[in-house]
Write a protein that holds these residues in place. Structure first.
Motif, PDB file in Angstrom:
ATOM      1  N   PHE A 243       1.292  -1.707  -0.218  1.00  0.00           N
ATOM      2  CA  PHE A 243       0.464  -0.258   0.333  1.00  0.00           C
ATOM      3  C   PHE A 243       0.718   1.518  -0.037  1.00  0.00           C
ATOM      4  CE2 PHE A 243      -1.931   3.241   2.785  1.00  0.00           C
ATOM      5  CZ  PHE A 243      -2.795   4.000   1.545  1.00  0.00           C
ATOM      6  N   HIS A 244       1.991   1.380   0.885  1.00  0.00           N
ATOM      7  CA  HIS A 244       2.473   2.376   0.359  1.00  0.00           C
ATOM      8  C   HIS A 244       3.549   2.813  -0.297  1.00  0.00           C
ATOM      9  CE1 HIS A 244       2.103   2.142   4.636  1.00  0.00           C
ATOM     10  NE2 HIS A 244       1.616   3.197   5.066  1.00  0.00           N
ATOM     11  N   ILE A 245       4.530   1.514  -1.267  1.00  0.00           N
ATOM     12  CA  ILE A 245       4.677   1.883  -2.609  1.00  0.00           C
ATOM     13  C   ILE A 245       3.700   2.148  -3.731  1.00  0.00           C
ATOM     14  CG2 ILE A 245       5.448   0.521  -3.951  1.00  0.00           C
ATOM     15  CD1 ILE A 245       6.723  -1.142  -2.177  1.00  0.00           C
ATOM     16  N   ALA A 246       2.487   2.064  -3.406  1.00  0.00           N
ATOM     17  CA  ALA A 246       1.413   2.536  -4.403  1.00  0.00           C
ATOM     18  C   ALA A 246       0.816   4.099  -4.049  1.00  0.00           C
ATOM     19  CB  ALA A 246      -0.003   1.595  -4.191  1.00  0.00           C
ATOM     20  N   LYS A 247       0.780   4.101  -2.827  1.00  0.00           N
ATOM     21  CA  LYS A 247       1.011   5.883  -1.867  1.00  0.00           C
ATOM     22  C   LYS A 247       1.838   7.213  -2.296  1.00  0.00           C
ATOM     23  CE  LYS A 247       0.570   8.052   2.133  1.00  0.00           C
ATOM     24  NZ  LYS A 247       0.104   7.853   3.923  1.00  0.00           N
ATOM     25  N   ARG A 307       2.476  10.485 -19.089  1.00  0.00           N
ATOM     26  CA  ARG A 307       4.092   9.709 -19.120  1.00  0.00           C
ATOM     27  C   ARG A 307       3.546   8.827 -17.610  1.00  0.00           C
ATOM     28  NH1 ARG A 307       9.006  11.703 -20.339  1.00  0.00           N
ATOM     29  NH2 ARG A 307       7.456  13.866 -20.230  1.00  0.00           N
ATOM     30  N   ALA A 308       3.835   9.446 -16.189  1.00  0.00           N
ATOM     31  CA  ALA A 308       3.457   9.224 -15.607  1.00  0.00           C
ATOM     32  C   ALA A 308       2.992   8.232 -15.132  1.00  0.00           C
ATOM     33  CB  ALA A 308       3.678  10.320 -13.933  1.00  0.00           C
ATOM     34  N   TYR A 309       1.600   8.256 -15.794  1.00  0.00           N
ATOM     35  CA  TYR A 309       0.180   7.678 -15.562  1.00  0.00           C
ATOM     36  C   TYR A 309       0.620   6.652 -15.870  1.00  0.00           C
ATOM     37  CZ  TYR A 309      -4.134   5.422 -15.615  1.00  0.00           C
ATOM     38  OH  TYR A 309      -5.361   4.649 -15.271  1.00  0.00           O
ATOM     39  N   LEU A 310       1.220   6.308 -17.145  1.00  0.00           N
ATOM     40  CA  LEU A 310       1.390   4.824 -17.625  1.00  0.00           C
ATOM     41  C   LEU A 310       2.696   4.279 -17.391  1.00  0.00           C
ATOM     42  CD1 LEU A 310       1.577   6.472 -21.723  1.00  0.00           C
ATOM     43  CD2 LEU A 310      -0.738   4.558 -20.450  1.00  0.00           C
ATOM     44  N   LEU A 311       3.355   5.400 -16.487  1.00  0.00           N
ATOM     45  CA  LEU A 311       4.717   4.540 -16.259  1.00  0.00           C
ATOM     46  C   LEU A 311       4.076   3.861 -14.642  1.00  0.00           C
ATOM     47  CD1 LEU A 311       7.261   6.807 -16.715  1.00  0.00           C
ATOM     48  CD2 LEU A 311       7.337   4.578 -16.786  1.00  0.00           C
ATOM     49  N   LYS A 312       3.426   4.273 -14.088  1.00  0.00           N
ATOM     50  CA  LYS A 312       2.603   3.966 -13.124  1.00  0.00           C
ATOM     51  C   LYS A 312       1.931   2.684 -12.841  1.00  0.00           C
ATOM     52  CE  LYS A 312      -1.550   4.872 -11.084  1.00  0.00           C
ATOM     53  NZ  LYS A 312      -2.383   4.855 -10.192  1.00  0.00           N
ATOM     54  N   GLU A 313       0.659   2.624 -13.925  1.00  0.00           N
ATOM     55  CA  GLU A 313       0.069   1.846 -14.369  1.00  0.00           C
ATOM     56  C   GLU A 313       1.352   0.135 -14.830  1.00  0.00           C
ATOM     57  OE1 GLU A 313      -3.249   1.108 -14.150  1.00  0.00           O
ATOM     58  OE2 GLU A 313      -3.039   2.924 -13.149  1.00  0.00           O
ATOM     59  N   ASP A 314       1.951   0.405 -15.788  1.00  0.00           N
ATOM     60  CA  ASP A 314       3.421  -0.546 -15.711  1.00  0.00           C
ATOM     61  C   ASP A 314       3.198  -1.188 -14.303  1.00  0.00           C
ATOM     62  OD1 ASP A 314       4.517  -2.199 -16.871  1.00  0.00           O
ATOM     63  OD2 ASP A 314       7.031  -0.781 -17.380  1.00  0.00           O
ATOM     64  N   PHE A 315       3.820  -0.253 -13.569  1.00  0.00           N
ATOM     65  CA  PHE A 315       4.272  -1.155 -12.232  1.00  0.00           C
ATOM     66  C   PHE A 315       3.837  -1.663 -11.737  1.00  0.00           C
ATOM     67  CE2 PHE A 315       5.432  -0.984  -8.141  1.00  0.00           C
ATOM     68  CZ  PHE A 315       6.876  -0.709  -7.841  1.00  0.00           C
ATOM     69  N   GLN A 316       2.173  -1.933 -11.641  1.00  0.00           N
ATOM     70  CA  GLN A 316       1.243  -2.779 -11.663  1.00  0.00           C
ATOM     71  C   GLN A 316       1.835  -4.365 -11.521  1.00  0.00           C
ATOM     72  OE1 GLN A 316      -1.002  -1.565  -8.990  1.00  0.00           O
ATOM     73  NE2 GLN A 316       0.605   0.277  -9.266  1.00  0.00           N
ATOM     74  N   ASN A 317       2.508  -4.533 -13.023  1.00  0.00           N
ATOM     75  CA  ASN A 317       2.702  -5.613 -13.526  1.00  0.00           C
ATOM     76  C   ASN A 317       3.910  -6.160 -12.933  1.00  0.00           C
ATOM     77  OD1 ASN A 317       1.096  -5.315 -16.261  1.00  0.00           O
ATOM     78  ND2 ASN A 317       3.028  -4.067 -16.579  1.00  0.00           N
ATOM     79  N   LYS A 329      14.295  -8.498 -12.320  1.00  0.00           N
ATOM     80  CA  LYS A 329      15.035  -7.884 -12.920  1.00  0.00           C
ATOM     81  C   LYS A 329      13.656  -6.765 -13.633  1.00  0.00           C
ATOM     82  CE  LYS A 329      16.762 -12.249 -14.340  1.00  0.00           C
ATOM     83  NZ  LYS A 329      17.417 -13.386 -15.016  1.00  0.00           N
ATOM     84  N   PHE A 330      12.676  -7.033 -13.240  1.00  0.00           N
ATOM     85  CA  PHE A 330      10.871  -6.045 -14.334  1.00  0.00           C
ATOM     86  C   PHE A 330      11.636  -5.199 -13.220  1.00  0.00           C
ATOM     87  CE2 PHE A 330       7.468  -3.951 -12.876  1.00  0.00           C
ATOM     88  CZ  PHE A 330       6.892  -4.578 -14.051  1.00  0.00           C
ATOM     89  N   LEU A 331      12.005  -4.908 -11.675  1.00  0.00           N
ATOM     90  CA  LEU A 331      11.898  -3.678 -11.296  1.00  0.00           C
ATOM     91  C   LEU A 331      13.193  -2.566 -11.639  1.00  0.00           C
ATOM     92  CD1 LEU A 331      10.498  -2.722  -8.592  1.00  0.00           C
ATOM     93  CD2 LEU A 331      12.086  -3.534  -7.089  1.00  0.00           C
ATOM     94  N   ASP A 332      14.116  -3.590 -11.878  1.00  0.00           N
ATOM     95  CA  ASP A 332      15.539  -2.913 -12.539  1.00  0.00           C
ATOM     96  C   ASP A 332      14.632  -2.202 -13.562  1.00  0.00           C
ATOM     97  OD1 ASP A 332      17.042  -3.642 -10.507  1.00  0.00           O
ATOM     98  OD2 ASP A 332      17.896  -5.424 -11.036  1.00  0.00           O
ATOM     99  N   GLN A 333      14.658  -2.668 -14.388  1.00  0.00           N
ATOM    100  CA  GLN A 333      14.234  -2.626 -16.155  1.00  0.00           C
ATOM    101  C   GLN A 333      13.548  -1.498 -15.322  1.00  0.00           C
ATOM    102  OE1 GLN A 333      12.856  -5.228 -17.954  1.00  0.00           O
ATOM    103  NE2 GLN A 333      14.971  -6.328 -18.383  1.00  0.00           N
ATOM    104  N   TRP A 334      12.455  -1.069 -15.039  1.00  0.00           N
ATOM    105  CA  TRP A 334      10.900  -0.279 -14.760  1.00  0.00           C
ATOM    106  C   TRP A 334      11.868   0.824 -14.202  1.00  0.00           C
ATOM    107  CZ3 TRP A 334       9.427   2.681 -10.578  1.00  0.00           C
ATOM    108  CH2 TRP A 334       8.084   3.146 -10.658  1.00  0.00           C
ATOM    109  N   CYS A 335      12.880   1.091 -12.993  1.00  0.00           N
ATOM    110  CA  CYS A 335      13.449   1.735 -12.558  1.00  0.00           C
ATOM    111  C   CYS A 335      14.286   2.720 -13.371  1.00  0.00           C
ATOM    112  CB  CYS A 335      14.432   1.819 -11.560  1.00  0.00           C
ATOM    113  SG  CYS A 335      13.674   1.051 -10.001  1.00  0.00           S
TER     114      CYS A 335
END
Length: 419
Positions: A243-247, A307-317, A329-335
């Motif tokens: 929850f806090h990450i999503a926040k 762009r920020a919204y799409l990055l947030k939605e991508d993080f849900q994966n 590995k996904f986390l590294d690519q996303w960051c």
């Protein structure tokens, strides 16, 4: 059998050494009252308040009224003249009676009766329904909490959640610790502020043996908590709350939106982002029809907020992975993608996520073993307690209410006799 009020009282509350005498019904300005006189049984001795031993009587005090559980909506009063007893150990003191404690005007049965109703209703509503005072209801709750906290069963606690709740503009935060095992979710402890001293007070109260038995600790990214958890329960798996990450992601998107809106206004362009805040902060499935249309229109625009919204939605994966390795590995690519986005609020979140990557990945090790959403669920219940009471004057009053509502504290059989 001839049924009388005395019969009911003897059936529910027969006290050794005392008898119920006269029962009278009186009409008062506030309504009808049943008054029951109580007398000591002939030849019985009073119980010393200090040592608890039976002692001979000395004299009698003026009559006292004890408020008892109402019958059919009619108030019930027990009338009794306390004996003073001559104790060789404690001196001349007033006796203690089995139906009440100390100087309380309530019988113990009535106090438990009020405290059980206060689990279902607000303090003010209980006071209104049973024609008593807010103070009587709250002191009954405090009595129940004190009794339950002394007898709380802490065996089998293997997973806890540590968080803070904001409760007062002047007093700030309260640190709360929940048990989040699959078989039991309850409030274990709460303390004022969110400092190192506060969280250490919990671990001291919990005890070193039980600390060593903890397997999982769920928390947010507050450094004070993380350091204390690492030092006091080093063998427990520390998981960062989803929850806090999503926040943090939502806060970053909202900041990008505000900055971009201000820039568009400054350049005299149409404010296309007006009334769009919740389009970005809500989950897509929770959007209403108007918000869905608005979001669809905005997605066609070349905006930083999009762009920020799409990055947030991508993080849900990220949360859909079953392997912590592939999730990492996904986390590294996303960051990496975020750091190239030139969106400063989002880059700040990416740096935070990178710094806490091992703790975030612990989520995959614990998700099938404990209830990771329980912390936020319990926090929502705590906020309901605060909201229903329209706030609290002191932290102690708040703690009593939270323990009473969320602590799942033990109660004696007596608590259910009239409930």
């Amino acid at each position: 059998m001839h049924l009388t009020v005395k019969t009911l009282l003897n059936l529910k509350e027969r006290h050794s050494g005392f008898v119920y005498r006269d029962v009278q019904l009186h009409e008062t300005p506030s309504g009808a009252v049943i008054e029951v006189s109580v007398e000591p049984r002939k030849g019985s001795k009073g119980t010393c308040t200090g040592c608890g031993e039976k002692r001979p009587g000395y004299d009698r005090l003026p009559e006292r009224k004890f408020i008892h559980v109402p019958l059919w909506g009619i108030a019930v009063m027990l009338l009794y003249c306390l004996r003073r007893v001559n104790c060789p150990t404690c001196g001349v003191v007033a006796e203690t009676v089995p139906w009440s404690t100390g100087k309380s005007p309530l019988t113990t049965s009535y106090a438990w009766f009020l405290s059980e109703w206060a689990k279902l209703l607000s303090v003010q509503e209980v006071a209104r329904q049973f024609k008593t005072s807010w103070h009587h209801v709250f002191t009954s709750m405090a009595m129940a909490v004190a009794w339950g906290r002394e007898r709380i069963d802490l065996s089998g606690v293997t997973a806890i959640g540590v968080d803070e709740i904001y409760w007062s503009a002047k007093k700030g935060f309260l640190t709360v610790v929940y048990q989040i095992d699959n078989h039991c979710k309850r409030l274990l402890w709460c303390g004022e502020a969110r400092t190192t001293k506060t969280i250490n007070e919990f671990f001291d109260w919990f005890g070193e043996e039980r600390n060593a038995g903890l397997k999982f600790v769920c928390s947010d990214m507050w450094k004070v908590y993380l350091k204390a958890i690492a030092r006091r329960v080093p063998n427990a798996l520390n998981i960062l709350d989803r929850f806090h990450i999503a926040k943090k992601l939502n806060e970053a998107i909202d900041q990008v939106r505000r900055i971009e809106t201000a820039a568009l206004i400054k350049r005299g362009k149409a404010v296309v982002l007006k009334h769009s805040r919740w389009c970005f902060l809500k989950n897509p499935e929770n959007l209403n029809d108007n918000q869905k249309v608005k979001l669809k229109e905005l997605l066609a625009c070349n905006l930083k907020t999009i762009r920020a919204y799409l990055l947030k939605e991508d993080f849900q994966n990220f949360w859909g992975y079953t392997s912590a390795t592939w999730a990492g590995k996904f986390l590294d690519q996303w960051c990496t993608q975020v750091m190239r986005s030139k969106l400063e609020p989002m880059k700040k979140v990416a740096k935070t996520i990178r710094a806490h990557k091992p703790l975030i990945l612990n989520w995959f090790k614990a998700k099938d073993q404990i209830s990771l959403g329980a912390v936020e669920g319990q926090n929502n219940k705590a906020k309901v307690v605060i909201r229903k009471s329209y706030g609290f004057r002191t932290a102690e009053m708040l703690k009593v209410s939270l323990y009473h509502k969320l602590g799942m504290l033990p109660v004696p059989k007596l608590a259910h006799e009239y409930f």
